[in-house]
Design a protein around this motif. Structure first.
Motif, short mmCIF file in Angstrom:
data_model
loop_
_atom_site.label_atom_id
_atom_site.label_comp_id
_atom_site.label_asym_id
_atom_site.label_seq_id
_atom_site.Cartn_x
_atom_site.Cartn_y
_atom_site.Cartn_z
N ARG A 1 -69.23 -95.31 -34.75
CA ARG A 1 -69.88 -95.85 -33.61
C ARG A 1 -69.88 -94.56 -32.57
O ARG A 1 -71.70 -95.18 -31.87
CB ARG A 1 -69.08 -96.58 -32.96
CG ARG A 1 -68.99 -98.04 -34.44
CD ARG A 1 -68.26 -98.83 -34.12
NE ARG A 1 -68.99 -99.75 -32.81
CZ ARG A 1 -68.37 -100.98 -32.68
NH1 ARG A 1 -67.89 -101.56 -32.65
NH2 ARG A 1 -69.46 -101.78 -32.02
N LYS A 2 -69.52 -93.84 -32.28
CA LYS A 2 -69.00 -93.30 -31.08
C LYS A 2 -70.67 -92.10 -30.63
O LYS A 2 -70.63 -91.87 -31.77
CB LYS A 2 -68.65 -92.10 -30.55
CG LYS A 2 -67.21 -93.39 -30.07
CD LYS A 2 -65.95 -92.97 -29.38
CE LYS A 2 -65.69 -91.43 -28.39
NZ LYS A 2 -65.02 -91.16 -27.97
N PRO A 3 -71.82 -91.32 -30.30
CA PRO A 3 -72.68 -90.62 -30.72
C PRO A 3 -71.52 -88.68 -31.20
O PRO A 3 -70.08 -88.33 -30.52
CB PRO A 3 -73.07 -90.09 -29.07
CG PRO A 3 -72.84 -91.38 -28.21
CD PRO A 3 -71.53 -92.29 -28.45
N PRO A 4 -72.10 -87.93 -31.16
CA PRO A 4 -71.15 -87.73 -32.30
C PRO A 4 -71.03 -86.19 -31.05
O PRO A 4 -71.36 -86.45 -30.08
CB PRO A 4 -72.56 -86.39 -33.04
CG PRO A 4 -73.33 -87.52 -33.07
CD PRO A 4 -73.89 -88.07 -32.09
N VAL A 5 -69.73 -85.62 -31.35
CA VAL A 5 -69.43 -84.93 -30.10
C VAL A 5 -69.35 -83.27 -30.32
O VAL A 5 -68.89 -83.21 -31.85
CB VAL A 5 -67.79 -84.87 -29.75
CG1 VAL A 5 -67.12 -83.75 -29.26
CG2 VAL A 5 -67.43 -86.33 -29.53
N GLY A 6 -69.70 -82.40 -29.71
CA GLY A 6 -70.17 -80.96 -30.83
C GLY A 6 -68.79 -80.48 -30.97
O GLY A 6 -67.42 -80.71 -30.01
N PHE A 7 -68.83 -78.84 -31.58
CA PHE A 7 -67.03 -78.40 -31.55
C PHE A 7 -67.54 -76.96 -31.04
O PHE A 7 -69.19 -76.53 -31.07
CB PHE A 7 -67.28 -78.22 -33.26
CG PHE A 7 -67.02 -78.97 -34.36
CD1 PHE A 7 -65.89 -80.00 -33.20
CD2 PHE A 7 -67.12 -79.26 -35.21
CE1 PHE A 7 -65.58 -81.28 -34.79
CE2 PHE A 7 -67.00 -80.83 -35.99
CZ PHE A 7 -66.00 -81.49 -35.61
N THR A 8 -66.80 -76.37 -30.20
CA THR A 8 -66.74 -75.28 -29.74
C THR A 8 -66.56 -74.21 -30.24
O THR A 8 -66.46 -74.06 -31.81
CB THR A 8 -65.00 -74.76 -29.34
OG1 THR A 8 -65.14 -76.00 -28.30
CG2 THR A 8 -65.16 -73.83 -28.33
N ASN A 9 -67.62 -73.27 -29.75
CA ASN A 9 -68.29 -72.23 -30.32
C ASN A 9 -67.60 -70.98 -30.35
O ASN A 9 -66.91 -69.85 -29.36
CB ASN A 9 -69.84 -71.77 -29.98
CG ASN A 9 -70.48 -70.24 -30.42
OD1 ASN A 9 -69.56 -69.85 -31.73
ND2 ASN A 9 -72.00 -69.71 -30.31
N LEU A 10 -66.74 -70.21 -31.56
CA LEU A 10 -65.89 -69.82 -31.45
C LEU A 10 -65.80 -68.47 -31.71
O LEU A 10 -65.23 -67.20 -31.50
CB LEU A 10 -63.48 -70.03 -32.72
CG LEU A 10 -63.85 -71.35 -32.18
CD1 LEU A 10 -62.68 -72.20 -33.03
CD2 LEU A 10 -63.24 -71.23 -30.69
N ALA B 1 -60.78 -89.14 -29.06
CA ALA B 1 -60.50 -89.50 -27.45
C ALA B 1 -61.36 -88.16 -26.68
O ALA B 1 -60.97 -88.83 -26.17
CB ALA B 1 -59.11 -89.39 -27.62
N ALA B 2 -62.49 -87.52 -27.70
CA ALA B 2 -63.34 -86.77 -26.40
C ALA B 2 -64.08 -87.94 -25.61
O ALA B 2 -64.85 -89.08 -26.21
CB ALA B 2 -64.02 -85.87 -27.35
N SER B 3 -64.75 -87.32 -24.57
CA SER B 3 -66.19 -88.22 -24.36
C SER B 3 -67.16 -87.23 -24.05
O SER B 3 -67.16 -86.25 -24.50
CB SER B 3 -65.28 -87.81 -22.51
OG SER B 3 -64.32 -89.02 -22.26
N ALA B 4 -68.02 -88.07 -23.19
CA ALA B 4 -69.30 -87.77 -23.48
C ALA B 4 -69.53 -85.60 -22.64
O ALA B 4 -69.15 -86.32 -21.20
CB ALA B 4 -70.77 -88.84 -23.28
N GLY B 5 -70.19 -84.94 -23.59
CA GLY B 5 -70.15 -84.05 -22.62
C GLY B 5 -68.92 -83.20 -23.28
O GLY B 5 -69.10 -81.98 -22.93
N ASP B 6 -68.01 -83.52 -24.06
CA ASP B 6 -66.86 -82.71 -24.47
C ASP B 6 -67.18 -82.43 -25.51
O ASP B 6 -68.21 -82.25 -26.13
CB ASP B 6 -65.26 -83.38 -24.27
CG ASP B 6 -65.21 -84.52 -23.02
OD1 ASP B 6 -65.47 -83.27 -22.10
OD2 ASP B 6 -63.89 -85.47 -23.17
#
Length: 343
Positions: free
Chosen positions: A159-168, A223-228
């Protein structure tokens, strides 16, 4: 004049010292923390593969599953797994067998019931599969299809907008594949509800499990917020455990990574059900992974003389389509893939 010459000499010495120190730093190993971040924990065989070998040996070879000693005594409940004594039985029960024993009992009861019906003449022995019939029906259904439908209609997942994954670094392929995988509603609901961890039979809590790791990633995404952003470094450090041809730190093929995820998830689920060697081929295709991603490819050959048809069904978790320059829609690629040919 003398002061100017001294200043120039000091400058040359400082520059030379800086260059020497830089070269020495390049020769040194990376810092332990950086090296640890890039280390791939691929030593040893994954527990879901070890469990298959151990189970097959303990059943077929007449040896204790834990210590490997010859024995003829079995578990008193499922009558399938062999142990040399109570010590080995108790050790395996706490770490593994208590999860698989109920499933093995159900399988044994079903097999005994079928054998009894055949012996009494209530049912006839199954005939060899006819390729002209529909796809064979599995003897058992491991993950109930109704449960899969409930997960598909779960309104609390995705339901939440997608959260990005860190570029490692060189992990764009993994980020993209995981975004697609975890955007699948029934699979995401399965992970969000912790349905795997409640039945995971890994030998100990210290063992790494792909499905358990995906559950952790889902919790962090929720648990992540928008922009995390969320890091998948713990998963990539175990890359060689589920994708033996891929290496952490290199740019790899997203399709191969995605397919390795599916195969490993299916292997873990079959291990939790008691091992794929316990089931016929069609039953193995009733896991959640096959419900979500699987299907059947039917190939049909029609005789030009008599008109007789021969059909063959093959299970598949993916479908590779050719996309020539003239094709710009998925429907066109599917039509080309399924088009009939005359030979």
């Amino acid at each position: 004049m003398i002061i100017l010459v001294v200043q120039i000499a000091l400058g040359v010495v400082i520059i030379a010292a800086f260059i020497f120190a830089s070269v020495q730093n390049l020769r040194q190993s990376p810092e332990p923390e950086t090296l640890l971040g890039r280390q791939s924990l691929d030593e040893g065989t994954p527990w879901w593969e070890v469990a298959v070998v151990s189970r097959r040996m303990s059943i077929d070879a007449g040896i204790c599953r834990v210590c490997g000693k010859p024995t003829t005594t079995r578990c008193g409940h499922c009558k399938s797994v062999k142990y040399c004594g109570r010590v080995c039985q108790a050790q395996d029960w706490r770490s593994n067998h208590k999860f698989e024993c109920p499933n093995l009992q159900k399988q044994a009861a079903l097999a005994a019931s079928s054998s009894e019906q055949v012996a009494n003449g209530a049912v006839s022995k199954p005939a060899p599969p006819d390729p002209n019939e529909d796809a064979p029906v599995p003897q058992q259904v491991l993950f109930p299809y109704q449960h899969y439908l409930q997960l598909s209609h779960n309104r609390n997942s995705c339901r939440k907008p997608p959260v990005g994954f860190t570029n490692l670094g060189n992990n764009c392929y993994a980020n993209a594949a995981l975004q697609c995988l975890l955007a699948n509603k029934p699979l995401r609901a399965y992970l969000d509800q912790g349905l795997h961890s409640s039945s995971c039979n890994k030998p100990s809590r210290h063992e790494w499990c792909l499905l358990c790791e995906l559950q952790v990633i889902c919790k962090r995404l929720d648990a992540a917020s928008a922009g995390d952003e969320v890091s998948i470094r713990p998963l990539l450090r175990h890359l060689r455990r589920f994708a033996k041809t891929l290496s952490y730190g290199r740019q790899e093929d997203a399709h191969e990574f995605f397919y390795s995820l599916l195969n490993t998830m299916e292997a873990i689920q079959l291990t939790n059900y008691g091992g794929k060697e316990r089931f016929d081929m069609r039953t193995q295709e009733t896991t959640l992974v096959h419900h979500v991603f699987g299907g059947y490819l039917r190939s049909q050959v029609i005789c030009g003389g008599c008109g007789g048809a021969s059909r063959r069904y093959e299970a598949a978790l993916d479908l590779q389509l050719e996309v020539p320059p003239a094709v710009d829609k998925l429907e066109d690629a599917l039509a080309r893939h399924t088009a009939g040919t005359i030979t």
